[in-house]
Design a protein around this motif. Structure first.
Motif, PDB file in Angstrom:
ATOM      1  N   HIS A  34       0.832  -1.199   0.000  1.00 45.10           N
ATOM      2  CA  HIS A  34       0.000   0.000   0.000  1.00 45.10           C
ATOM      3  C   HIS A  34       0.871   1.255   0.000  1.00 45.10           C
ATOM      4  N   GLU A  35       0.385   2.250  -0.703  1.00 45.72           N
ATOM      5  CA  GLU A  35       1.043   3.546  -0.751  1.00 45.72           C
ATOM      6  C   GLU A  35       0.678   4.326   0.517  1.00 45.72           C
ATOM      7  N   ASN A  36       1.592   5.159   0.999  1.00 48.41           N
ATOM      8  CA  ASN A  36       1.223   6.054   2.098  1.00 48.41           C
ATOM      9  C   ASN A  36       0.978   7.454   1.534  1.00 48.41           C
ATOM     10  N   ASP A  37       0.390   8.327   2.354  1.00 49.51           N
ATOM     11  CA  ASP A  37       0.027   9.669   1.890  1.00 49.51           C
ATOM     12  C   ASP A  37       1.233  10.494   1.460  1.00 49.51           C
ATOM     13  N   ALA A  38       2.366  10.321   2.119  1.00 46.94           N
ATOM     14  CA  ALA A  38       3.558  11.090   1.748  1.00 46.94           C
ATOM     15  C   ALA A  38       4.046  10.677   0.352  1.00 46.94           C
ATOM     16  N   GLU A  39       4.037   9.380   0.088  1.00 42.72           N
ATOM     17  CA  GLU A  39       4.435   8.889  -1.236  1.00 42.72           C
ATOM     18  C   GLU A  39       3.478   9.409  -2.313  1.00 42.72           C
ATOM     19  N   HIS A  40       2.204   9.377  -1.997  1.00 39.08           N
ATOM     20  CA  HIS A  40       1.176   9.869  -2.919  1.00 39.08           C
ATOM     21  C   HIS A  40       1.413  11.346  -3.244  1.00 39.08           C
ATOM     22  N   SER A  41       1.637  12.157  -2.230  1.00 42.42           N
ATOM     23  CA  SER A  41       1.838  13.596  -2.426  1.00 42.42           C
ATOM     24  C   SER A  41       3.097  13.874  -3.252  1.00 42.42           C
ATOM     25  N   MET A  46       5.612  15.342  -8.609  1.00 45.99           N
ATOM     26  CA  MET A  46       6.409  14.987  -9.783  1.00 45.99           C
ATOM     27  C   MET A  46       5.543  14.947 -11.043  1.00 45.99           C
ATOM     28  N   MET A  47       4.348  14.397 -10.919  1.00 47.60           N
ATOM     29  CA  MET A  47       3.433  14.354 -12.066  1.00 47.60           C
ATOM     30  C   MET A  47       3.100  15.765 -12.536  1.00 47.60           C
ATOM     31  N   THR A  48       2.914  16.678 -11.599  1.00 47.51           N
ATOM     32  CA  THR A  48       2.609  18.072 -11.943  1.00 47.51           C
ATOM     33  C   THR A  48       3.738  18.676 -12.764  1.00 47.51           C
ATOM     34  N   ILE A  49       4.967  18.465 -12.334  1.00 48.08           N
ATOM     35  CA  ILE A  49       6.125  19.000 -13.063  1.00 48.08           C
ATOM     36  C   ILE A  49       6.196  18.406 -14.469  1.00 48.08           C
ATOM     37  N   VAL A  50       6.001  17.098 -14.549  1.00 52.52           N
ATOM     38  CA  VAL A  50       6.143  16.398 -15.823  1.00 52.52           C
ATOM     39  C   VAL A  50       4.978  16.667 -16.779  1.00 52.52           C
ATOM     40  N   LEU A  51       3.759  16.765 -16.243  1.00 54.24           N
ATOM     41  CA  LEU A  51       2.564  16.838 -17.087  1.00 54.24           C
ATOM     42  C   LEU A  51       1.955  18.231 -17.224  1.00 54.24           C
ATOM     43  N   LYS A  57      -5.509  25.122 -19.316  1.00 49.73           N
ATOM     44  CA  LYS A  57      -5.383  26.564 -19.068  1.00 49.73           C
ATOM     45  C   LYS A  57      -3.996  26.844 -18.485  1.00 49.73           C
ATOM     46  N   PRO A  58      -3.523  28.080 -18.618  1.00 51.61           N
ATOM     47  CA  PRO A  58      -2.234  28.426 -17.998  1.00 51.61           C
ATOM     48  C   PRO A  58      -2.316  28.228 -16.481  1.00 51.61           C
ATOM     49  N   ILE A  59      -1.263  27.660 -15.905  1.00 52.71           N
ATOM     50  CA  ILE A  59      -1.237  27.425 -14.458  1.00 52.71           C
ATOM     51  C   ILE A  59       0.086  27.875 -13.866  1.00 52.71           C
ATOM     52  N   ASP A  60       0.027  28.219 -12.591  1.00 58.45           N
ATOM     53  CA  ASP A  60       1.219  28.492 -11.802  1.00 58.45           C
ATOM     54  C   ASP A  60       1.659  27.133 -11.245  1.00 58.45           C
ATOM     55  N   VAL A  61       2.669  26.545 -11.860  1.00 51.29           N
ATOM     56  CA  VAL A  61       3.101  25.185 -11.519  1.00 51.29           C
ATOM     57  C   VAL A  61       3.531  25.090 -10.053  1.00 51.29           C
ATOM     58  N   LEU A  62       4.237  26.094  -9.558  1.00 49.49           N
ATOM     59  CA  LEU A  62       4.653  26.057  -8.158  1.00 49.49           C
ATOM     60  C   LEU A  62       3.449  26.008  -7.227  1.00 49.49           C
ATOM     61  N   LYS A  63       2.411  26.743  -7.550  1.00 43.55           N
ATOM     62  CA  LYS A  63       1.205  26.735  -6.718  1.00 43.55           C
ATOM     63  C   LYS A  63       0.543  25.351  -6.734  1.00 43.55           C
ATOM     64  N   VAL A  64       0.493  24.723  -7.911  1.00 39.89           N
ATOM     65  CA  VAL A  64      -0.081  23.372  -8.009  1.00 39.89           C
ATOM     66  C   VAL A  64       0.757  22.401  -7.181  1.00 39.89           C
ATOM     67  N   ILE A  65       2.083  22.521  -7.252  1.00 38.24           N
ATOM     68  CA  ILE A  65       2.958  21.655  -6.467  1.00 38.24           C
ATOM     69  C   ILE A  65       2.680  21.840  -4.975  1.00 38.24           C
ATOM     70  N   LYS A  66       2.524  23.081  -4.543  1.00 37.51           N
ATOM     71  CA  LYS A  66       2.180  23.325  -3.137  1.00 37.51           C
ATOM     72  C   LYS A  66       0.863  22.638  -2.788  1.00 37.51           C
ATOM     73  N   MET A  67      -0.126  22.761  -3.662  1.00 38.77           N
ATOM     74  CA  MET A  67      -1.439  22.142  -3.409  1.00 38.77           C
ATOM     75  C   MET A  67      -1.329  20.632  -3.221  1.00 38.77           C
ATOM     76  N   VAL A  68      -0.640  19.986  -4.164  1.00 42.62           N
ATOM     77  CA  VAL A  68      -0.600  18.521  -4.096  1.00 42.62           C
ATOM     78  C   VAL A  68       0.268  18.030  -2.939  1.00 42.62           C
ATOM     79  N   ALA A 130      -6.241  24.535  -9.044  1.00 41.69           N
ATOM     80  CA  ALA A 130      -6.955  23.507  -8.267  1.00 41.69           C
ATOM     81  C   ALA A 130      -7.498  22.416  -9.192  1.00 41.69           C
ATOM     82  N   LYS A 131      -7.994  22.803 -10.342  1.00 36.38           N
ATOM     83  CA  LYS A 131      -8.521  21.816 -11.297  1.00 36.38           C
ATOM     84  C   LYS A 131      -7.412  20.882 -11.772  1.00 36.38           C
ATOM     85  N   PHE A 132      -6.238  21.446 -12.051  1.00 35.44           N
ATOM     86  CA  PHE A 132      -5.138  20.604 -12.501  1.00 35.44           C
ATOM     87  C   PHE A 132      -4.639  19.721 -11.360  1.00 35.44           C
ATOM     88  N   ALA A 133      -4.557  20.273 -10.158  1.00 35.09           N
ATOM     89  CA  ALA A 133      -4.129  19.491  -8.990  1.00 35.09           C
ATOM     90  C   ALA A 133      -5.081  18.319  -8.758  1.00 35.09           C
TER      91      ALA A 133
END
Length: 196
Positions: A34-41, A46-51, A57-68, A130-133
Motif C-alpha cells: 500500500h502507498e502512504n500519503d507522503a508517497e502519494h503527495s 512529480m506528475m505536476t512538473i512532468v505533465l 489553461k495556464p497554471i502556476d506550476v509552483l502553486k499546483v505543487i504546493k497544493m498537491v 486547483a482543477k489541474f491538482a
C-alpha cells in the motif's frame, strides 16, 4: 522572532512526518504494498512538473505543487476516506478544516494562513491550479489500479460507472490527460479488470 519562526517551522516539519504512516487503499505500481500519503503527495508533485504542459489553461506550476504536497496533510487528524467508500462520504471537509487549522497553525501565522488558503483553494476546485491538482489526484490512482490488474477496483468490487464518474474530474484540468485516462478505463473493461 527569527528563532521563534524557526521553532514553529521545525515543529510543523516534525508533525507532518506522521503523513508517512497514513496508509492509502491503493498500492504502488505493480506491487502488493500500500502507498502512504507522503508517497502519494510526492508522486503528484512529480506528475505536476512532468505533465503541466497538458493543462488546458495556464497554471502556476509552483502553486499546483504546493497544493498537491499539502492537500492530504489534514489526513493526519481526519484520516483517509477511500474514494469509493460506500459508508462514508469522501467530502469530510468540516473535519479536515479543523485538522488544517490545527496542523498548519503550528507554523508562523503568515505561513499558516497561506497553507490554509492553498488547501481551501484545492478543496473548492475552482481555479485553474486547483482543477489541474485534482486531475493529478485522480489520475495517479487510476494508473496504479491499471498496473495492478484492477487493484482496489477489483478488491472492493467497484463498478465501471462509479470509476468513470469519479475519474471524469480529470477532464476539468486536462482534456488530453482525460482522453488518456478514459482509454485506460475502457481498456480495463475490455481486459475484464473493471466490471461494466
Amino acid at each position: 522572532m527569527q528563532t521563534d519562526n524557526l521553532s514553529k517551522q521545525v515543529a510543523f516539519i516534525k508533525e507532518i512526518d506522521k503523513l508517512k504512516y497514513i496508509q492509502r487503499r491503493t498500492k504502488l505500481f505493480n506491487s502488493e504494498r500500500h502507498e502512504n500519503d507522503a508517497e502519494h503527495s510526492w508522486h503528484l508533485a512529480m506528475m505536476t512538473i512532468v505533465l503541466a504542459e497538458h493543462s488546458d489553461k495556464p497554471i502556476d506550476v509552483l502553486k499546483v505543487i504546493k497544493m498537491v504536497l499539502i492537500h492530504d496533510i489534514v489526513e493526519i487528524d481526519a484520516g483517509d476516506i477511500f474514494l469509493y467508500d460506500t459508508q462514508n462520504n469522501h467530502s469530510n471537509t468540516e473535519q479536515e478544516l479543523i485538522a488544517a487549522k490545527r496542523i498548519f497553525g503550528l507554523l508562523p501565522k503568515e505561513q499558516a494562513d497561506e497553507f490554509i488558503a492553498i488547501w481551501l483553494e484545492f478543496e473548492e476546485g475552482l481555479t485553474n491550479e486547483a482543477k489541474f491538482a485534482k486531475s493529478m489526484d485522480r489520475f495517479e490512482p487510476l494508473l496504479q489500479n491499471t498496473s495492478n490488474n484492477g487493484g482496489t477496483w477489483k478488491e472492493y468490487n467497484v463498478p465501471f460507472q462509479k470509476v468513470y464518474d469519479k475519474k471524469k474530474a480529470i477532464k476539468e484540468g486536462s482534456t488530453a490527460i482525460w482522453n488518456y485516462a478514459e482509454n485506460l478505463i475502457n481498456e480495463s473493461v475490455d481486459k475484464g479488470i473493471l466490471k461494466k
